[in-house]
Design a protein around this motif. Structure first.
Motif, short mmCIF file in Angstrom:
data_model
loop_
_atom_site.label_atom_id
_atom_site.label_comp_id
_atom_site.label_asym_id
_atom_site.label_seq_id
_atom_site.Cartn_x
_atom_site.Cartn_y
_atom_site.Cartn_z
N GLN A 1 -5.97 -0.37 -4.13
CA GLN A 1 -5.42 -0.72 -2.84
C GLN A 1 -6.22 0.01 -1.76
O GLN A 1 -6.66 1.14 -1.98
N VAL B 1 0.84 -1.19 0.00
CA VAL B 1 0.00 0.00 0.00
C VAL B 1 0.88 1.24 0.00
O VAL B 1 1.74 1.42 0.87
N PHE C 1 -6.43 -5.55 -1.80
CA PHE C 1 -5.90 -5.27 -3.14
C PHE C 1 -6.82 -5.92 -4.16
O PHE C 1 -7.49 -6.92 -3.88
#
Length: 250
Positions: free
Chosen positions: A166, A29, A184
């Protein structure tokens, strides 16, 4: 530091051989921070395991630098294989993140861009990943949501621009241990998503923390870590993914 990064780019590009191409599904992330003057050594490691099939691992090593209060750049060298002792070069990534806001809005906004050189059949292929990074805080909880687009430059006509996302929830509990969730996904063509069975979505618990290592002449030194275990689909197949990131900042 700038000269070191340029030298490493040249050296690592030369190390990438002709090898099978893989679409790395791990992704970490991307977050929006002021990293001015910070240098980082980044070790990343993720695994993917499908039922009844051998595990695949992706070890990565990165060097990063906070050029100023808005721009952070990092060079990542990735490998892939069935075990820690049997890996081959996978890709070389130059990642850049630029902060557009720094607290003046309720939600901070940054722009993310990664140029990826990946080993492929018959030569090298390139891809460009880019998109907005959104971050905000609700009390002691940090929320992130990113939408990225990936444009692959194949030797022939190229592939359509792909869309992925994300998200992250991180609750600040203790410097040594924060906890939260990560997710994700890959949706397919940006203007015409794949049917549900061909999309990929995965999510799971995540843990974070950092250890201060004292002050030097510049920014504080620290060791940061995060780990997550995600379940869902990868490459449209059901499986599990473990991710680990260790970062030394100085």
């Amino acid at each position: 530091m700038h000269r070191i990064l340029l030298w490493l780019v040249a050296a690592l590009v030369g190390l990438l051989p002709t090898a099978p191409a893989y679409a790395d599904p791990g992704y970490y992330v991307v977050t929006a921070y002021d990293n001015a003057g910070l240098r980082t050594v980044d070790f990343r490691y993720w695994t993917v395991k499908f039922g009844g099939r051998p595990e695949t691992i992706w070890p990565e090593l990165g060097l990063g630098y906070g050029v100023n209060t808005r721009w952070t750049t990092e060079l990542l060298y990735s490998t892939i294989g069935p075990s820690n002792w049997d890996v081959v070069p996978s890709s070389l990534t130059w990642q850049n993140d630029v902060l557009l806001t720094q607290g003046e809005w309720p939600i901070d906004l940054a722009l993310h861009a990664s140029l990826i050189r990946q080993a492929g059949y018959g030569g090298q292929t390139y891809a460009l990943e880019y998109g907005p990074v959104l971050q905000t805080d609700l009390g002691r909880t940090q929320l992130n949501a990113n939408i990225f687009f990936e444009r692959s430059f194949e030797p022939e006509d190229g592939k359509p621009i792909q869309m992925k996302y994300q998200w992250q929830l991180r609750h600040r509990w203790h410097p040594l241990m924060d906890f939260g969730l990560q997710g994700f996904g890959e949706l397919g063509h940006w203007s015409h998503w794949n049917e549900n069975s061909r999309q990929s979505h995965r999510a799971g618990p995540a843990f974070f923390g950092h250890v201060d290592l004292g002050q030097g002449s510049g920014p504080d030194k620290a060791l940061l870590y995060q780990a997550a275990y995600l379940l869902g689909t990868v490459y449209s197949k059901h499986g599990g993914m473990f991710t680990l990131r260790m970062q030394y900042r100085f």
